[in-house]
Scaffold this active site. Structure first.
Site, PDB file in Angstrom:
ATOM      1  N   ASP A  46      33.451  59.048  22.730  1.00 22.30           N
ATOM      2  CA  ASP A  46      34.915  59.026  22.728  1.00 22.30           C
ATOM      3  C   ASP A  46      35.430  59.727  23.981  1.00 22.30           C
ATOM      4  OD1 ASP A  46      34.844  57.870  20.215  1.00 22.30           O
ATOM      5  OD2 ASP A  46      35.113  59.769  19.165  1.00 22.30           O
ATOM      6  N   LYS A  47      36.638  59.412  24.361  1.00 22.09           N
ATOM      7  CA  LYS A  47      37.242  60.011  25.556  1.00 22.09           C
ATOM      8  C   LYS A  47      37.191  61.530  25.509  1.00 22.09           C
ATOM      9  CE  LYS A  47      41.617  60.187  28.136  1.00 22.09           C
ATOM     10  NZ  LYS A  47      43.004  59.653  28.234  1.00 22.09           N
TER      11      LYS A  47
END
Length: 294
Positions: free
Chosen positions: A138-139
Site C-alpha cells: 500500500d502507498k
C-alpha cells in the site's frame, strides 16, 4: 546498446533424451507463452552452440537462454529519487520503499512513484531491465518490495511463493495488548459493500491466513510480527482490526491517527528461493524512523 537478459544452467543427467522446449517447461518452469517469445525474439545455446527448441538434450550440457529484451512501461514518469537498495543481482531487485510512495501512477497519474524511481535507477545504471513487481505494498506501508527484472524471474518467483517457497514478514504497531501472544488469524476477506477501498472479514470472501507473534509491549501498544500465508488486499490491516487491535494510525480500520499519520506497518523481512539459482536468501529492510518508539 541494450543487452538482453541471459540465463545459464548445467543440465543434470536425464533419464531420456528431452527436447529443449520440454526441458525448459518441465524442469525450469517456463510458460508456453515465454517459450514462444524465445523462439521469436530470443535464442538458446548448448555448450556454446546455438540450438533450436526442438533439439534434444541428453544431459550434461551447459544450457544458455537469451531472453527477449525487457522494456520499462513508457507511460511511467521518471522520478529522480534514490530508493534504498537492500539486495540485487541480474534477475531481482529488492528495495526499501518509503511510506507515502505509491507503487505505480494512479488515476491522478502521480509523478512520484516507486516505479518511476526504479526507472530512474535503471537509466543511471544503464540497465536493460523491466519492472515486474512480485510483491506490492500500500502507498502508506513501508518496506521491502521485490522487483523482477525480466518476465521469467517474475513468473518463477511468483510460482515459488504460491508453492510456499518463501516467507513474507511484517512488523506492525498495534493498539492494545494482545491476550494471546502468538497465533493464527484464519478469516476470509472480501470487499466492504459500497466501498472502493475498504475490505472486511466476510464469510463469502476469499480465504486468508495470517500468523502473528507479539515482539514487544509498551504503553498500551504492541509491536507484532505478522507473516502472510495468503496475499489478500489489506490482509494484515483487516485481520489485526478484526482481532480488536487495529494498526496505529490506520484510521480506515479504526486505528488512532493522532499519534501517527499512516498505518504503522513495515515489510521488514523476505525469505525466498531464487527463481534462477534456486538458492535461499534472507533480506531485511530497516525499520523506519516513524516506527521506532522509545
Amino acid at each position: 546498446m541494450r543487452t538482453p537478459p541471459k540465463l545459464h544452467w548445467k543440465v543434470s543427467r536425464l533419464s531420456k533424451s528431452t527436447k529443449v522446449s520440454q526441458y525448459l517447461k518441465e524442469e525450469k518452469g517456463f510458460s508456453s507463452r515465454l517459450i514462444k517469445r524465445i523462439k521469436q525474439e530470443g535464442a538458446v545455446y548448448g555448450n556454446g552452440k546455438q540450438m533450436a527448441l526442438y533439439h534434444h538434450l541428453t544431459g550434461g550440457e551447459t544450457l544458455s537462454v537469451i531472453l527477449p529484451l525487457s522494456s520499462f512501461p513508457e507511460d511511467i514518469p521518471v522520478w529522480h529519487k534514490k530508493v534504498p537498495i537492500c539486495w540485487e543481482d541480474d534477475h531481482l531487485l529488492l528495495v526499501n520503499k518509503p511510506a507515502g510512495v505509491p507503487m505505480f501512477p494512479g488515476r491522478g497519474l502521480e509523478a512520484q512513484t516507486l516505479a518511476g524511481a526504479i526507472k530512474s535507477y535503471y537509466e543511471r545504471s544503464s540497465l536493460s531491465a523491466s519492472f515486474h513487481a512480485v510483491s506490492r505494498l500500500d502507498k502508506q506501508t513501508s518496506g521491502l518490495v521485490t522487483i523482477a527484472k525480466h518476465a521469467y524471474a517474475h513468473q518463477r518467483l511468483s510460482q515459488f511463493f504460491q508453492e510456499g517457497r518463501g516467507h513474507k514478514r511484517y512488523i506492525g504497531i498495534t493498539e492494545g495488548i494482545w491476550e494471546k501472544k502468538r497465533g493464527r488469524i484464519e478469516a476470509p476477506i472480501g470487499r466492504k459493500p459500497d466501498s472502493l477501498i475498504e475490505h472486511q472479514v466476510d464469510l463469502k470472501g476469499k480465504y486468508a491466513l495470517t500468523e502473528y507473534q507479539v515482539l514487544e509491549e509498551q504503553e498500551g501498544y504492541s509491536y507484532v510480527q505478522f507473516e502472510l500465508l495468503t496475499g489478500r488486499t489489506h490482509q494484515i490491516r483487516v485481520h489485526s482490526a478484526y482481532c480488536g487491535h487495529p494498526l496505529l494510525g490506520d484510521d480506515l480500520y479504526g486505528g488512532n491517527s493522532a499519534e501517527m499519520s499512516r498505518q504503522a506497518l513495515h515489510a521488514y523481512e523476505l525469505q525466498f528461493c531464487h527463481p534462477v539459482t534456486e538458492t535461499w536468501h534472507t533480506v531485511q529492510a530497516e525499520l523506519p524512523v516513524d516506527m521506532r518508539r522509545g
